[in-house]
Design an enzyme around this catalytic site. Structure first.
Site, PDB file in Angstrom:
ATOM      1  N   ASP A 126       0.824  -1.220   0.000  1.00 15.92           N
ATOM      2  CA  ASP A 126       0.000   0.000   0.000  1.00 15.92           C
ATOM      3  C   ASP A 126       0.854   1.264   0.000  1.00 15.92           C
ATOM      4  O   ASP A 126       0.444   2.300  -0.520  1.00 15.92           O
ATOM      5  CB  ASP A 126      -0.933   0.030   1.218  1.00 15.92           C
ATOM      6  N   THR A 175     -22.803  -3.878   6.617  1.00 19.90           N
ATOM      7  CA  THR A 175     -22.173  -2.573   6.868  1.00 19.90           C
ATOM      8  C   THR A 175     -22.702  -1.969   8.165  1.00 19.90           C
ATOM      9  O   THR A 175     -21.944  -1.421   8.975  1.00 19.90           O
ATOM     10  CB  THR A 175     -22.440  -1.630   5.674  1.00 19.90           C
ATOM     11  N   GLN A 176     -24.022  -2.097   8.362  1.00 12.89           N
ATOM     12  CA  GLN A 176     -24.586  -1.568   9.611  1.00 12.89           C
ATOM     13  C   GLN A 176     -23.926  -2.241  10.818  1.00 12.89           C
ATOM     14  O   GLN A 176     -23.580  -1.587  11.802  1.00 12.89           O
ATOM     15  CB  GLN A 176     -26.085  -1.828   9.647  1.00 12.89           C
ATOM     16  N   GLU A 182      11.115  -0.064 -10.492  1.00 15.43           N
ATOM     17  CA  GLU A 182       9.645  -0.016 -10.367  1.00 15.43           C
ATOM     18  C   GLU A 182       9.190   0.754  -9.133  1.00 15.43           C
ATOM     19  O   GLU A 182       8.082   1.281  -9.101  1.00 15.43           O
ATOM     20  CB  GLU A 182       9.063  -1.440 -10.371  1.00 15.43           C
ATOM     21  N   CYS A 233      16.825  -6.623 -10.714  1.00 16.15           N
ATOM     22  CA  CYS A 233      17.482  -7.231  -9.553  1.00 16.15           C
ATOM     23  C   CYS A 233      17.892  -8.678  -9.850  1.00 16.15           C
ATOM     24  O   CYS A 233      18.887  -8.891 -10.526  1.00 16.15           O
ATOM     25  CB  CYS A 233      16.614  -7.109  -8.314  1.00 16.15           C
ATOM     26  N   GLY A 263      13.561 -11.548  -7.284  1.00 16.74           N
ATOM     27  CA  GLY A 263      13.162 -12.807  -6.681  1.00 16.74           C
ATOM     28  C   GLY A 263      14.259 -13.372  -5.805  1.00 16.74           C
ATOM     29  O   GLY A 263      15.362 -12.823  -5.723  1.00 16.74           O
ATOM     30  N   HIS A 291      15.711  -1.672  -8.053  1.00 20.21           N
ATOM     31  CA  HIS A 291      14.310  -1.868  -8.438  1.00 20.21           C
ATOM     32  C   HIS A 291      13.721  -0.554  -8.965  1.00 20.21           C
ATOM     33  O   HIS A 291      13.135   0.209  -8.186  1.00 20.21           O
ATOM     34  CB  HIS A 291      13.490  -2.334  -7.230  1.00 20.21           C
ATOM     35  N   ASP A 332     -11.618  -7.336  13.984  1.00 23.99           N
ATOM     36  CA  ASP A 332     -10.401  -8.124  14.183  1.00 23.99           C
ATOM     37  C   ASP A 332      -9.886  -7.855  15.596  1.00 23.99           C
ATOM     38  O   ASP A 332     -10.029  -6.745  16.108  1.00 23.99           O
ATOM     39  CB  ASP A 332      -9.268  -7.687  13.226  1.00 23.99           C
TER      40      ASP A 332
HETATM   41  N1  GLN Z   1      18.033 -12.785  -4.495  1.00 22.17           N
HETATM   42  C1  GLN Z   1      18.825 -11.748  -5.040  1.00 22.17           C
HETATM   43  C2  GLN Z   1      19.675 -11.063  -3.982  1.00 22.17           C
HETATM   44  O1  GLN Z   1      19.397 -11.160  -2.833  1.00 22.17           O
HETATM   45  C3  GLN Z   1      17.985 -10.729  -5.771  1.00 22.17           C
HETATM   46  C4  GLN Z   1      17.081  -9.972  -4.879  1.00 22.17           C
HETATM   47  C5  GLN Z   1      15.943  -9.309  -5.599  1.00 22.17           C
HETATM   48  O2  GLN Z   1      15.647  -9.623  -6.743  1.00 22.17           O
HETATM   49  N2  GLN Z   1      15.281  -8.379  -4.931  1.00 22.17           N
HETATM   50  O3  GLN Z   1      20.643 -10.410  -4.306  1.00 22.17           O
END
Ligand code: GLN
Length: 554
Positions: A78, A198-199, A527, A394, A367, A525, A155
């Site tokens: 978020d 909702t109520q 993004e 990455c 990843g 990154h 919750d």
């Molecule tokens: N696993 C890889 C590292 O730790 C890449 C990390 C990632 O893609 N955010 O360097």
């Protein structure tokens, strides 16, 4: 009784009613966009009820993307929405978890910070939360804080955050309002919108001593007058304060939809704030409408491993990547068609690589770990050899370097130490300061995280895309291109076009344009810094090249 302290700072608490997953985060973000457009200085904040001290240790398959702030704090996705909807960076102080709050209080207790008192949830945890709410408001120098309380009313886990918000309202009765984002189901057998859940949610919140001021009523369809009246009477709120929020195709239309039901005005009225001129939603509207107007499609494959959970395909783990593609497609006046490609499909014997030909661009996002790695390496090889635009983020950059080492430099068995530390050619190695952390089992918030500068090579694709020589980007990794192999890789044709200012860390790798139209990866990154109103230059370049390929295909 103490004299009531008048605060001019305003707080809006956004809580969820009935069920999760109805778009509370987007609603919170859109309220921010709306009030900002009306000329108010706002900050958006998220409180997450879980005990994890940050979101960095959580599995993105279950919890969605881990979003990294400039400071390096690993947060909930978020926070990414907040930055995108406000078009600015948010602060560390705009995020807290129960774990963070409890840790703060327990650490203080261990240091005798409570002067021998018995330390309890109320008042100490509650007061710590209030302190953090107020501290964030001060640091942001904002006029209005919009704070999303994670979870749903009812919750057990988020009670303390609601209690702190209630307490803040006692301290500043005129400066705190509560908005409930609720859900009104339309059971197919009945064909009628039901307001009862909702109520109940509003009554539940009332049982905590909190009155709901505004209801954002999420549903498949718009609310009719009858439903608004019913909710208003049952929940003891003004009818105009029931905002209709039907399902829509694009989250970027939400601010305009809210504006349609005059949510901005209603909030200002609740605070007795005079309307201001503001810049209006003009730019935002242009973007939100613009993204729907393009006809030419660009087919982008995201090769990942998180997509299939049971019968569902979840793309949340790559949320920022998907959004970054959208913004850069708009900048290129094309429409994105995203294809989720499971890397494991390319690990079997004789995979059908020809299925990759239909893509105008292939992206391998970040990843961790072993799953699907060989499949990703196979896809990257195909993209390189067949000149399909490739963008690696990455892990996607690390794997692209390994692929190059294996198949161009002929370094058999080349790998990353993350998977095969005994490989004859450790192309991607653990960063020296990370070794100790891993040995000590110190995994939380210990990667190379947050904003770091890099210098770009003259004449590179990266430099021409950014239009500058120095950049700052957000990172999240433990491994790096092994310094021992840099020279060999460079001699073999891989260009490290972005390096840390001291030249030791490889931040961008690319092939020259004469070799490949776009074969580029970033250790960071990008993004995380892509925003609707300021798309990321590398994504824009990637899409531009992909668009060129699309034209050729037509
Ligand atoms: N696993 C890889 C590292 O730790 C890449 C990390 C990632 O893609 N955010 O360097």
């Amino acid at each position: 009784m103490k004299k009531r302290k008048k605060s001019n700072h305003k707080y809006i608490f956004v809580v969820g009613g009935v069920m999760s997953g109805v778009g509370k985060g987007i609603a919170t973000s859109a309220i921010g966009t709306l009030l900002q457009a009306k000329g108010f200085n706002v900050n958006l904040a998220k409180v997450d009820p879980y005990l994890n001290v940050d979101a960095g240790t959580m599995n993105p398959t279950e919890h969605g993307e881990v979003f990294v702030l400039n400071s390096g704090l690993e947060t909930d996705q978020d926070m990414g929405n907040y930055e995108r909807f406000l078009n600015r960076d948010v602060l560390v102080e705009d995020y807290m978890t129960s774990g963070m709050v409890y840790k703060g209080v327990i650490d203080k207790e261990r240091n005798l910070g409570y002067g021998g008192k018995c330390v309890e949830a109320v008042p100490h945890i509650r007061d710590e939360i209030v302190r953090r709410y107020e501290h964030a408001a001060k640091l942001n120098k904002s006029e209005i804080s919009i704070i999303e309380i994670g979870g749903t009313v009812g919750d057990y886990q988020n009670i303390m955050f609601i209690e702190a918000a209630r307490y803040l309202k006692i301290k500043h009765p005129d400066d705190v309002i509560f908005i409930m984002v609720s859900y009104l189901p339309i059971p197919s057998k009945l064909g009628e919108m039901k307001s009862r859940p909702t109520q109940h949610a509003v009554h539940q919140l009332a049982s905590y001593g909190v009155h709901t001021d505004i209801i954002i009523a999420r549903s498949e369809r718009s609310l009719d007058k009858r439903r608004k009246e019913k909710i208003a009477i049952a929940c003891n709120i003004l009818e105009e304060n029931v905002i209709s929020a039907p399902d829509i195709d694009s989250v970027y239309d939400v601010p305009m939809n809210f504006e349609h039901d005059r949510l901005g005005e209603i909030i200002l009225k609740s605070f007795k704030l005079d309307p201001r001129k503001g810049e209006g939603l003009g730019e935002w509207k242009k973007f939100a409408q613009g993204i729907k107007n393009h006809n030419q499609e660009v087919n982008i494959a995201i090769v990942g491993k998180y997509f299939n959970t049971g019968d569902f395909v979840l793309t949340d783990a790559y949320l920022s990547v998907l959004e970054a593609i959208k913004y850069s497609c708009h900048a290129n006046k094309v429409k994105p068609r995203i294809h989720t490609v499971n890397s494991r499909d390319f690990e079997i014997d004789n995979p059908d690589y020809s299925t990759l030909d239909k893509y105008d661009g292939i992206l391998v996002p970040g990843g961790f770990g072993e799953t699907g790695i060989e499949g990703k390496l196979n896809v990257i090889r195909y993209a390189r050899e067949n000149k399909i635009p490739y963008f690696g983020l990455c892990y996607g950059m690390q794997l692209m370097t390994i692929e190059y080492a294996r198949n161009v430099l002929g370094l058999e068995g080349a790998h990353t130490a993350e998977i095969d530390p005994k490989s004859p050619h450790v192309i991607i190695d653990i960063m020296s300061d990370q070794k100790k952390k891993i040995a000590e089992g110190n995994y939380g918030g210990s990667m190379r995280l947050g904003l770091y500068p890099a210098k770009l090579a003259k004449g590179s694709i990266a430099e021409s895309a950014y239009g500058t020589k120095s950049i700052k980007e957000r990172h999240r990794h433990r491994y790096e291109v092994n310094p021992k192999y840099i020279e060999r890789l460079e001699k073999g044709g891989l260009i490290f076009s972005g390096k840390s200012p001291d030249g030791t860390l490889m931040e961008i790798a690319e092939l020259s344009r004469d070799t490949h139209p776009f074969f580029l990866g970033t250790q960071f990154h990008p993004e995380f810094l892509a925003r609707p109103l300021s798309p990321h230059p590398l994504f824009t370049e990637f899409i531009s090249v992909a668009k060129g390929r699309e034209k050729k295909n037509v």
